[in-house]
Design a protein around this motif. Structure first.
Motif, PDB file in Angstrom:
ATOM      1  N   GLY A 157      38.321  84.004  24.931  1.00  0.00           N
ATOM      2  CA  GLY A 157      39.692  83.683  24.294  1.00  0.00           C
ATOM      3  C   GLY A 157      40.056  82.324  25.089  1.00  0.00           C
ATOM      4  N   ARG A 158      41.215  82.338  25.783  1.00  0.00           N
ATOM      5  CA  ARG A 158      41.557  81.089  26.623  1.00  0.00           C
ATOM      6  C   ARG A 158      41.107  80.938  28.131  1.00  0.00           C
ATOM      7  NH1 ARG A 158      45.452  77.536  25.840  1.00  0.00           N
ATOM      8  NH2 ARG A 158      46.007  77.657  28.031  1.00  0.00           N
ATOM      9  N   GLU A 159      40.385  82.052  28.379  1.00  0.00           N
ATOM     10  CA  GLU A 159      39.783  82.283  29.812  1.00  0.00           C
ATOM     11  C   GLU A 159      38.258  81.829  29.955  1.00  0.00           C
ATOM     12  OE1 GLU A 159      42.622  85.611  31.574  1.00  0.00           O
ATOM     13  OE2 GLU A 159      40.943  86.441  30.281  1.00  0.00           O
ATOM     14  N   ILE A 160      38.185  81.373  31.090  1.00  0.00           N
ATOM     15  CA  ILE A 160      36.454  81.189  31.328  1.00  0.00           C
ATOM     16  C   ILE A 160      36.129  82.055  32.737  1.00  0.00           C
ATOM     17  CG2 ILE A 160      36.412  78.946  30.451  1.00  0.00           C
ATOM     18  CD1 ILE A 160      36.589  77.764  33.118  1.00  0.00           C
ATOM     19  N   LEU A 161      34.788  82.437  32.734  1.00  0.00           N
ATOM     20  CA  LEU A 161      34.547  83.378  34.049  1.00  0.00           C
ATOM     21  C   LEU A 161      34.045  82.235  35.071  1.00  0.00           C
ATOM     22  CD1 LEU A 161      34.042  86.030  35.256  1.00  0.00           C
ATOM     23  CD2 LEU A 161      31.703  86.120  33.870  1.00  0.00           C
ATOM     24  N   LEU A 162      34.686  82.233  36.075  1.00  0.00           N
ATOM     25  CA  LEU A 162      34.129  81.492  37.351  1.00  0.00           C
ATOM     26  C   LEU A 162      33.874  82.312  38.816  1.00  0.00           C
ATOM     27  CD1 LEU A 162      36.519  78.497  37.153  1.00  0.00           C
ATOM     28  CD2 LEU A 162      34.089  78.501  36.080  1.00  0.00           C
ATOM     29  N   GLY A 163      33.012  82.243  39.485  1.00  0.00           N
ATOM     30  CA  GLY A 163      32.718  82.669  40.789  1.00  0.00           C
ATOM     31  C   GLY A 163      32.572  81.917  42.010  1.00  0.00           C
ATOM     32  N   LEU A 195      24.751  89.282  33.580  1.00  0.00           N
ATOM     33  CA  LEU A 195      24.830  90.577  33.589  1.00  0.00           C
ATOM     34  C   LEU A 195      24.772  91.130  34.955  1.00  0.00           C
ATOM     35  CD1 LEU A 195      25.442  93.214  32.197  1.00  0.00           C
ATOM     36  CD2 LEU A 195      22.976  93.431  31.740  1.00  0.00           C
ATOM     37  N   GLU A 196      23.651  90.673  35.774  1.00  0.00           N
ATOM     38  CA  GLU A 196      23.348  91.327  37.275  1.00  0.00           C
ATOM     39  C   GLU A 196      24.645  90.765  38.062  1.00  0.00           C
ATOM     40  OE1 GLU A 196      18.768  90.871  37.213  1.00  0.00           O
ATOM     41  OE2 GLU A 196      19.781  89.506  38.297  1.00  0.00           O
ATOM     42  N   GLU A 197      25.276  89.560  37.811  1.00  0.00           N
ATOM     43  CA  GLU A 197      26.396  89.075  38.824  1.00  0.00           C
ATOM     44  C   GLU A 197      27.671  89.455  38.494  1.00  0.00           C
ATOM     45  OE1 GLU A 197      25.908  84.887  39.416  1.00  0.00           O
ATOM     46  OE2 GLU A 197      23.867  84.795  40.292  1.00  0.00           O
ATOM     47  N   SER A 198      27.830  89.821  37.111  1.00  0.00           N
ATOM     48  CA  SER A 198      29.210  89.965  36.832  1.00  0.00           C
ATOM     49  C   SER A 198      29.465  91.292  35.911  1.00  0.00           C
ATOM     50  CB  SER A 198      29.832  88.969  35.931  1.00  0.00           C
ATOM     51  OG  SER A 198      29.097  88.826  34.809  1.00  0.00           O
ATOM     52  N   GLY A 199      28.328  92.010  35.292  1.00  0.00           N
ATOM     53  CA  GLY A 199      28.755  93.200  34.471  1.00  0.00           C
ATOM     54  C   GLY A 199      29.009  92.593  33.231  1.00  0.00           C
ATOM     55  N   ILE A 200      28.833  91.394  32.802  1.00  0.00           N
ATOM     56  CA  ILE A 200      29.236  91.095  31.577  1.00  0.00           C
ATOM     57  C   ILE A 200      28.118  90.725  30.515  1.00  0.00           C
ATOM     58  CG2 ILE A 200      30.608  89.056  30.421  1.00  0.00           C
ATOM     59  CD1 ILE A 200      32.336  90.865  32.022  1.00  0.00           C
ATOM     60  N   HIS A 201      28.113  91.055  29.395  1.00  0.00           N
ATOM     61  CA  HIS A 201      27.256  90.727  28.385  1.00  0.00           C
ATOM     62  C   HIS A 201      27.742  89.458  27.609  1.00  0.00           C
ATOM     63  CE1 HIS A 201      24.638  94.461  28.616  1.00  0.00           C
ATOM     64  NE2 HIS A 201      25.891  95.262  28.835  1.00  0.00           N
ATOM     65  N   VAL A 202      26.882  88.613  27.302  1.00  0.00           N
ATOM     66  CA  VAL A 202      27.147  87.239  26.687  1.00  0.00           C
ATOM     67  C   VAL A 202      26.293  87.253  25.130  1.00  0.00           C
ATOM     68  CG1 VAL A 202      27.899  86.250  28.810  1.00  0.00           C
ATOM     69  CG2 VAL A 202      25.709  86.006  27.928  1.00  0.00           C
ATOM     70  N   HIS A 203      26.980  86.412  24.476  1.00  0.00           N
ATOM     71  CA  HIS A 203      26.145  85.763  23.190  1.00  0.00           C
ATOM     72  C   HIS A 203      26.587  84.478  22.925  1.00  0.00           C
ATOM     73  CE1 HIS A 203      29.389  87.181  20.108  1.00  0.00           C
ATOM     74  NE2 HIS A 203      30.060  86.624  21.144  1.00  0.00           N
ATOM     75  N   ASN A 204      26.107  83.956  21.820  1.00  0.00           N
ATOM     76  CA  ASN A 204      26.276  82.755  21.194  1.00  0.00           C
ATOM     77  C   ASN A 204      26.185  81.733  22.198  1.00  0.00           C
ATOM     78  OD1 ASN A 204      26.823  83.683  18.837  1.00  0.00           O
ATOM     79  ND2 ASN A 204      29.204  83.469  19.088  1.00  0.00           N
ATOM     80  N   ILE A 205      24.795  81.741  22.955  1.00  0.00           N
ATOM     81  CA  ILE A 205      24.391  80.923  24.080  1.00  0.00           C
ATOM     82  C   ILE A 205      24.109  79.394  23.601  1.00  0.00           C
ATOM     83  CG2 ILE A 205      22.469  80.525  25.899  1.00  0.00           C
ATOM     84  CD1 ILE A 205      22.510  83.655  26.073  1.00  0.00           C
ATOM     85  N   GLN A 206      24.690  78.432  24.060  1.00  0.00           N
ATOM     86  CA  GLN A 206      24.219  77.048  23.623  1.00  0.00           C
ATOM     87  C   GLN A 206      23.900  76.070  24.778  1.00  0.00           C
ATOM     88  OE1 GLN A 206      28.303  76.385  21.737  1.00  0.00           O
ATOM     89  NE2 GLN A 206      27.468  76.301  19.582  1.00  0.00           N
ATOM     90  N   SER A 229      30.778  91.609  25.639  1.00  0.00           N
ATOM     91  CA  SER A 229      31.323  93.040  25.960  1.00  0.00           C
ATOM     92  C   SER A 229      31.266  93.141  27.539  1.00  0.00           C
ATOM     93  CB  SER A 229      30.454  93.968  25.502  1.00  0.00           C
ATOM     94  OG  SER A 229      29.070  94.176  25.715  1.00  0.00           O
ATOM     95  N   GLY A 230      31.686  94.064  28.008  1.00  0.00           N
ATOM     96  CA  GLY A 230      31.358  94.512  29.427  1.00  0.00           C
ATOM     97  C   GLY A 230      32.794  94.083  30.219  1.00  0.00           C
ATOM     98  N   ASP A 231      32.954  95.061  31.386  1.00  0.00           N
ATOM     99  CA  ASP A 231      34.036  94.844  32.365  1.00  0.00           C
ATOM    100  C   ASP A 231      33.598  94.047  33.472  1.00  0.00           C
ATOM    101  OD1 ASP A 231      35.899  96.370  30.668  1.00  0.00           O
ATOM    102  OD2 ASP A 231      35.264  98.154  31.552  1.00  0.00           O
ATOM    103  N   LEU A 232      34.321  93.207  33.943  1.00  0.00           N
ATOM    104  CA  LEU A 232      34.067  92.280  35.056  1.00  0.00           C
ATOM    105  C   LEU A 232      33.875  93.055  36.417  1.00  0.00           C
ATOM    106  CD1 LEU A 232      33.186  89.707  36.443  1.00  0.00           C
ATOM    107  CD2 LEU A 232      35.852  89.316  36.739  1.00  0.00           C
ATOM    108  N   LEU A 233      32.718  93.294  36.800  1.00  0.00           N
ATOM    109  CA  LEU A 233      32.302  93.829  38.029  1.00  0.00           C
ATOM    110  C   LEU A 233      31.233  93.214  38.906  1.00  0.00           C
ATOM    111  CD1 LEU A 233      32.800  96.626  39.904  1.00  0.00           C
ATOM    112  CD2 LEU A 233      31.078  97.527  38.716  1.00  0.00           C
ATOM    113  N   PHE A 234      31.768  92.189  39.752  1.00  0.00           N
ATOM    114  CA  PHE A 234      30.716  91.384  40.313  1.00  0.00           C
ATOM    115  C   PHE A 234      29.850  92.053  41.736  1.00  0.00           C
ATOM    116  CE2 PHE A 234      34.721  90.414  42.768  1.00  0.00           C
ATOM    117  CZ  PHE A 234      34.168  90.687  43.957  1.00  0.00           C
ATOM    118  N   ASP A 235      28.849  91.520  41.677  1.00  0.00           N
ATOM    119  CA  ASP A 235      27.666  91.912  42.509  1.00  0.00           C
ATOM    120  C   ASP A 235      28.162  90.975  44.015  1.00  0.00           C
ATOM    121  OD1 ASP A 235      25.736  92.588  44.445  1.00  0.00           O
ATOM    122  OD2 ASP A 235      23.961  91.556  42.958  1.00  0.00           O
ATOM    123  N   PRO A 236      28.848  91.885  44.961  1.00  0.00           N
ATOM    124  CA  PRO A 236      29.125  91.329  46.387  1.00  0.00           C
ATOM    125  C   PRO A 236      27.920  91.008  47.126  1.00  0.00           C
ATOM    126  CG  PRO A 236      29.258  93.749  46.431  1.00  0.00           C
ATOM    127  CD  PRO A 236      28.649  93.432  45.025  1.00  0.00           C
TER     128      PRO A 236
END
Length: 276
Positions: A157-163, A195-206, A229-236
């Motif tokens: 949506g309007r959000e981006i994932l940063l760590g 997926l390993e770092e955040s628990g998030i599945h991604v697609h439409n990779i460019q 898909s997936g819920d954000l659960l980051f690897d500490p």
């Protein structure tokens, strides 16, 4: 300030003379003049000055504005010069200097680890016919190491994932990134790392663009991706924190010359177009 840089085609010693520019290091820190720290945009981190007649290491890097340019390793910082952390300088460096120091730092580090042939154990030597160190005993050629990595911004949506990586102790948030494994494509590596770092599945990779990063010899392959898909659960073990940020409420992010910032800016542009 225009900077024209060209690699030297071989791996040879950097001989000093009044027409030669030098980029100086002490260990893994860059040596600079105090005025550069005051304003990196107006001063470049190379000099015609000779700081030591017998440096620990000297390699001819290439040509810089038609002058020979060498990488020099010293034992200590002389009077009037200051050693600064390479990362601290690069995060403030103008883009032309960023590219040259990036190359110099990677080769300096690589040379510091390449004393002996990995095939037969004999000493490695400079080589005037290729950009590699050569073994005079068995003929093995050791080329500078480059480690491919992925780096990505994930959109939802309007959000981006940063760590915040655990190894970087600042308040800055950046893109997720990681090394590509042997036999793995960059795209598969991206899916695995996110997926390993955040628990998030991604697609439409460019794919977008790349940038070298000398810590110690990474080639960052920059991608944009979309949340699947997936819920954000980051690897500490990898991240101190990871969050979804609205593009109008971003935290401190990397400076504009970095690939991280360029990917973030590209994501913001896409989101604004999609939600205008």
């Amino acid at each position: 300030m225009a900077v024209h840089f060209k690699y030297h085609p071989a791996m040879v010693a950097g001989v000093d003379n009044p027409q030669t520019l030098s980029i100086y290091f002490v260990d893994d820190q860059l040596l600079v003049k105090p005025e550069l720290l005051a304003d990196p945009s107006q001063h470049m981190p190379w000099s015609y000055e000779t700081l030591s007649p017998e440096p620990k290491l000297a390699l001819l890097l290439g040509e810089l504005n038609d002058s020979p340019c060498r990488v020099v390793q010293l034992e200590s910082a002389p009077d009037g010069w200051q050693a600064v952390a390479l990362r601290d300088y690069l995060l403030r460096a103008p883009e032309p200097a960023f590219k040259v120091i990036n190359a110099a730092a990677q080769l300096r580090y690589w040379l510091s680890t390449q004393n002996f042939c990995s095939r037969c154990g004999h000493n490695l030597e400079f080589n005037d016919s290729d950009r590699a160190l050569a073994c005079a005993k068995c003929g093995y050629l050791s080329y500078p190491k480059v480690s491919p990595c992925i780096i990505t911004v994930v959109r939802k949506g309007r959000e981006i994932l940063l760590g915040q990586p655990v190894r970087i102790h600042t308040e800055m948030y950046s893109c997720l990134a990681g090394f590509i494994e042997a036999g793995e494509s960059a795209e598969d590596g991206l899916k695995r790392e996110v997926l390993e770092e955040s628990g998030i599945h991604v697609h439409n990779i460019q794919y977008q663009f790349s940038q070298a990063w000398p810590f110690p010899h990474q080639l960052m392959l920059g991608y944009l991706a979309e949340y699947k898909s997936g819920d954000l659960l980051f690897d500490p073990a990898e991240l101190r924190d990871a969050r979804w940020f609205d593009i109008d409420e971003l935290p401190t992010i990397p400076p504009r010359q970095t690939i991280s910032r360029k990917l973030i800016d590209a994501s913001i542009q896409i989101i604004r177009q999609e939600h205008s």
